[in-house]
Design a protein around this motif. Structure first.
Motif, PDB file in Angstrom:
ATOM      1  N   LEU A 193       0.825  -1.205   0.000  1.00  0.00           N
ATOM      2  CA  LEU A 193       0.000   0.000   0.000  1.00  0.00           C
ATOM      3  C   LEU A 193       0.865   1.262   0.000  1.00  0.00           C
ATOM      4  O   LEU A 193       0.567   2.241  -0.698  1.00  0.00           O
ATOM      5  CB  LEU A 193      -0.910  -0.008   1.232  1.00  0.00           C
ATOM      6  CG  LEU A 193      -2.182   0.844   1.188  1.00  0.00           C
ATOM      7  CD1 LEU A 193      -3.104   0.405   0.056  1.00  0.00           C
ATOM      8  CD2 LEU A 193      -2.913   0.752   2.526  1.00  0.00           C
ATOM      9  N   LEU A 194       1.950   1.247   0.765  1.00  0.00           N
ATOM     10  CA  LEU A 194       2.876   2.383   0.806  1.00  0.00           C
ATOM     11  C   LEU A 194       3.500   2.645  -0.563  1.00  0.00           C
ATOM     12  O   LEU A 194       3.613   3.794  -1.004  1.00  0.00           O
ATOM     13  CB  LEU A 194       3.994   2.119   1.823  1.00  0.00           C
ATOM     14  CG  LEU A 194       3.646   2.246   3.311  1.00  0.00           C
ATOM     15  CD1 LEU A 194       4.804   1.728   4.162  1.00  0.00           C
ATOM     16  CD2 LEU A 194       3.336   3.683   3.683  1.00  0.00           C
TER      17      LEU A 194
ATOM     18  N   SER B 106       8.724  10.966  -3.044  1.00  0.00           N
ATOM     19  CA  SER B 106       7.900   9.746  -3.096  1.00  0.00           C
ATOM     20  C   SER B 106       8.736   8.474  -2.941  1.00  0.00           C
ATOM     21  O   SER B 106       8.272   7.478  -2.391  1.00  0.00           O
ATOM     22  CB  SER B 106       7.108   9.700  -4.402  1.00  0.00           C
ATOM     23  OG  SER B 106       7.993   9.675  -5.517  1.00  0.00           O
TER      24      SER B 106
ATOM     25  N   TRP C 115       1.826  14.755   0.785  1.00  0.00           N
ATOM     26  CA  TRP C 115       1.068  14.977   2.014  1.00  0.00           C
ATOM     27  C   TRP C 115       1.978  15.057   3.246  1.00  0.00           C
ATOM     28  O   TRP C 115       1.850  15.966   4.064  1.00  0.00           O
ATOM     29  CB  TRP C 115       0.038  13.863   2.194  1.00  0.00           C
ATOM     30  CG  TRP C 115      -0.784  14.008   3.444  1.00  0.00           C
ATOM     31  CD1 TRP C 115      -1.442  15.127   3.875  1.00  0.00           C
ATOM     32  CD2 TRP C 115      -1.027  13.004   4.428  1.00  0.00           C
ATOM     33  NE1 TRP C 115      -2.074  14.881   5.075  1.00  0.00           N
ATOM     34  CE2 TRP C 115      -1.849  13.581   5.439  1.00  0.00           C
ATOM     35  CE3 TRP C 115      -0.653  11.663   4.552  1.00  0.00           C
ATOM     36  CZ2 TRP C 115      -2.281  12.859   6.547  1.00  0.00           C
ATOM     37  CZ3 TRP C 115      -1.089  10.957   5.661  1.00  0.00           C
ATOM     38  CH2 TRP C 115      -1.884  11.548   6.641  1.00  0.00           C
TER      39      TRP C 115
ATOM     40  N   VAL D  21       2.319   1.773  -3.550  1.00  0.00           N
ATOM     41  CA  VAL D  21       1.291   2.198  -4.501  1.00  0.00           C
ATOM     42  C   VAL D  21       0.923   3.674  -4.307  1.00  0.00           C
ATOM     43  O   VAL D  21       0.681   4.405  -5.274  1.00  0.00           O
ATOM     44  CB  VAL D  21       0.032   1.305  -4.364  1.00  0.00           C
ATOM     45  CG1 VAL D  21      -1.126   1.872  -5.186  1.00  0.00           C
ATOM     46  CG2 VAL D  21       0.346  -0.120  -4.804  1.00  0.00           C
ATOM     47  N   THR D  22       0.889   4.129  -3.052  1.00  0.00           N
ATOM     48  CA  THR D  22       0.456   5.507  -2.754  1.00  0.00           C
ATOM     49  C   THR D  22       1.633   6.452  -2.497  1.00  0.00           C
ATOM     50  O   THR D  22       1.443   7.539  -1.936  1.00  0.00           O
ATOM     51  CB  THR D  22      -0.471   5.514  -1.511  1.00  0.00           C
ATOM     52  OG1 THR D  22       0.253   4.947  -0.389  1.00  0.00           O
ATOM     53  CG2 THR D  22      -1.724   4.695  -1.761  1.00  0.00           C
ATOM     54  N   SER D  23       2.822   6.070  -2.901  1.00  0.00           N
ATOM     55  CA  SER D  23       4.035   6.846  -2.580  1.00  0.00           C
ATOM     56  C   SER D  23       3.994   8.290  -3.093  1.00  0.00           C
ATOM     57  O   SER D  23       4.464   9.212  -2.410  1.00  0.00           O
ATOM     58  CB  SER D  23       5.276   6.136  -3.126  1.00  0.00           C
ATOM     59  OG  SER D  23       5.186   5.959  -4.523  1.00  0.00           O
ATOM     60  N   GLN D  24       3.437   8.509  -4.281  1.00  0.00           N
ATOM     61  CA  GLN D  24       3.361   9.874  -4.826  1.00  0.00           C
ATOM     62  C   GLN D  24       2.504  10.774  -3.940  1.00  0.00           C
ATOM     63  O   GLN D  24       2.893  11.904  -3.621  1.00  0.00           O
ATOM     64  CB  GLN D  24       2.769   9.834  -6.247  1.00  0.00           C
ATOM     65  CG  GLN D  24       3.678   9.245  -7.307  1.00  0.00           C
ATOM     66  CD  GLN D  24       4.790  10.206  -7.707  1.00  0.00           C
ATOM     67  OE1 GLN D  24       4.642  11.426  -7.652  1.00  0.00           O
ATOM     68  NE2 GLN D  24       5.931   9.661  -8.105  1.00  0.00           N
ATOM     69  N   TYR D  25       1.367  10.265  -3.542  1.00  0.00           N
ATOM     70  CA  TYR D  25       0.458  11.025  -2.688  1.00  0.00           C
ATOM     71  C   TYR D  25       1.087  11.286  -1.322  1.00  0.00           C
ATOM     72  O   TYR D  25       1.003  12.399  -0.782  1.00  0.00           O
ATOM     73  CB  TYR D  25      -0.860  10.262  -2.529  1.00  0.00           C
ATOM     74  CG  TYR D  25      -1.760  10.834  -1.468  1.00  0.00           C
ATOM     75  CD1 TYR D  25      -2.476  12.013  -1.676  1.00  0.00           C
ATOM     76  CD2 TYR D  25      -1.899  10.194  -0.231  1.00  0.00           C
ATOM     77  CE1 TYR D  25      -3.297  12.545  -0.694  1.00  0.00           C
ATOM     78  CE2 TYR D  25      -2.719  10.715   0.757  1.00  0.00           C
ATOM     79  CZ  TYR D  25      -3.414  11.882   0.517  1.00  0.00           C
ATOM     80  OH  TYR D  25      -4.221  12.403   1.494  1.00  0.00           O
ATOM     81  N   LEU D  26       1.737  10.264  -0.755  1.00  0.00           N
ATOM     82  CA  LEU D  26       2.339  10.395   0.574  1.00  0.00           C
ATOM     83  C   LEU D  26       3.492  11.402   0.580  1.00  0.00           C
ATOM     84  O   LEU D  26       3.689  12.128   1.552  1.00  0.00           O
ATOM     85  CB  LEU D  26       2.833   9.025   1.063  1.00  0.00           C
ATOM     86  CG  LEU D  26       1.743   8.002   1.398  1.00  0.00           C
ATOM     87  CD1 LEU D  26       2.349   6.629   1.670  1.00  0.00           C
ATOM     88  CD2 LEU D  26       0.915   8.465   2.596  1.00  0.00           C
TER      89      LEU D  26
ATOM     90  N   ASN E 130       6.102  15.899  -3.745  1.00  0.00           N
ATOM     91  CA  ASN E 130       6.096  14.518  -4.251  1.00  0.00           C
ATOM     92  C   ASN E 130       7.438  14.065  -4.825  1.00  0.00           C
ATOM     93  O   ASN E 130       7.575  12.927  -5.241  1.00  0.00           O
ATOM     94  CB  ASN E 130       4.964  14.302  -5.279  1.00  0.00           C
ATOM     95  CG  ASN E 130       5.063  15.251  -6.456  1.00  0.00           C
ATOM     96  OD1 ASN E 130       6.120  15.849  -6.698  1.00  0.00           O
ATOM     97  ND2 ASN E 130       3.960  15.402  -7.185  1.00  0.00           N
TER      98      ASN E 130
END
Length: 428
Positions: A107-108, A126, A118, A110-115, A123
């Motif tokens: 999950l980390l 990422s 945020w 896959v969502t690295s760009q968003y994290l 980004n």
């Protein structure tokens, strides 16, 4: 008087302090060198950014392990003499850790760009979360094995592994910071603990419980349900304090500056350094001890004993730190961090009430008081955010430490009220 002193020196808690003393000393030295190098190279704004990432790492580390580590300590301590029952807890704990850490790790990634956007406000970072996703499984496994060791009360081996972890963390972090500056510091934050698993496996390979046929087996619904109460407590804890710090730090960055947030983070780092000695001993001795006590009068006696030992130690330590605050800032950081000197008074008073509260709050963890633990964690994390915003608006950045102090004073009063019967009623 002499007999009383002898009793204190001979107590299990003091023995644990002695066992963990060397480990804590090594950790203090390695943490100091790490903080000094990182602060000198990346400055207050870099420290603020690392603080953001560390809060996130604390949350995900708990989620990735299923939040069961305190449960592992409790049940291993409780069933260490019952081989059949113990194996059920070990097997189900390992399965929960492995499956969840893999899932959260993916999950980390896959969502690295968003994290990146945020958590680290850009980004371009990422890739840090990709590193974290890859390392999470190894990190979670290492923490699981350490929890088992803690549950067995193998203090000496637990301490040795903690010393190894501290030394590896120092070498790993300083090397990356010197080579890659802020990027290196961020990578080290999410990955250094995962390297330690290889030393842990090598060190534990001959332990009687460290065998495939003992650690791996079928699911047991009843055991999973028991772990679930600890998962809820740990996950709520992971989603309250770090998240509240993320929110407050974000508020300071938005309304003041990244440097101002860095001063507060620097104060938190100093707190973490001197609280390390207490928290290590609590985790190694206090939680397993509370878990195994069944009678109320013995529980009260243990709590009173801990207060008698801890209160003078922590009071003297905090007073000394306040008197040496100028020296500490120069020693631990650099002249850039000198504005944080105003934070010390309120932070230190808050830390005193924090430790006094923990002595009682640990009862909720040891005795699986899930609902009460969750309610108090959520209420006081929300209160901290609300008080911080209010006080910062009125008094400036120093308001965050005033809010911290008031919040933990109220938490201490609440813990005293909750456990008033245990503390103040006569128990035969």
């Amino acid at each position: 008087m002499i007999n009383k002193i002898k009793k204190v020196i001979a107590s299990d808690l003091i023995k644990v302090f002695s066992f963990t003393g060397l480990s804590t000393l090594v950790k203090l030295i390695t943490s100091y060198v790490t903080v000094k190098v990182v602060a000198s190279i990346i400055g207050p704004s870099g420290i603020a950014l690392i603080g953001q990432l560390q809060n996130f790492v604390a949350i995900i580390t708990t989620v990735g392990a299923g939040g069961i580590n305190n449960g592992v300590v409790k049940y291993v301590s409780e069933y260490k003499d019952d081989e059949d029952e113990l194996q059920k807890y070990l097997r189900n704990g390992l399965k929960i850790t492995i499956y969840l850490s893999f899932f959260v790790g993916i999950l980390l990634i896959v969502t690295s760009q968003y994290l990146g956007k945020w958590i680290l406000l850009d980004n371009k970072y990422s890739y840090i979360f990709v590193f974290f996703g890859v390392c999470l499984f190894l990190l979670s496994l290492n923490n699981y094995f350490l929890s088992i060791l803690n549950g067995f009360k193998e203090f000496r081996r637990f301490v040795i592994l903690n010393i190894i972890t501290s030394i590896i963390g120092l070498i790993f972090t300083v090397s990356l910071v010197l080579m890659y500056h802020i990027k290196g510091a961020l990578i080290a934050t999410v990955s250094y603990q995962s390297v330690v698993i290889f030393f842990t496996i090598f060190y534990l390979r001959r332990s009687p419980w460290f065998k495939i046929n003992i650690l791996w087996g079928h699911w047991n619904k009843d055991i999973v349900k028991k772990y679930l109460s600890y998962s809820l407590m740990a996950l709520v804890s992971a989603a309250t304090l770090p998240v509240s710090q993320l929110i407050v730090r974000g508020f300071i960055i938005k309304n003041f500056s990244m440097d101002a947030a860095g001063y507060w983070e620097g104060m938190n780092r100093i707190s973490a350094l001197y609280l390390m000695f207490i928290t290590t001993s609590f985790s190694v001795y206090y939680l397993p001890r509370l878990s195994e006590i069944k009678e109320k009068h013995l529980l009260k006696r243990e709590i009173v004993k801990v207060y008698k030992i801890i209160t003078p130690i922590i009071s003297g330590s905090l007073l000394l730190i306040f008197l040496l605050k100028d020296l500490l800032i120069t020693f631990l950081f650099s002249k850039e961090f000198y504005p944080m000197i105003d934070f010390f008074l309120w932070q230190l008073i808050g830390d005193f009430f924090k430790i006094m509260s923990w002595i009682l709050a640990f009862i909720m963890v040891a005795k699986s008081m899930t609902k009460l633990y969750i309610i108090t964690e959520i209420i006081f994390s929300l209160l901290f955010v609300g008080l911080s915003v209010l006080f910062i608006n009125y008094f400036g950045v120093i308001g965050v430490t005033q809010a911290y102090c008031l919040n933990y004073f109220l938490y201490f009063l609440t813990m005293t009220f909750i456990f008033r019967k245990l503390l103040f009623n006569k128990i035969l």
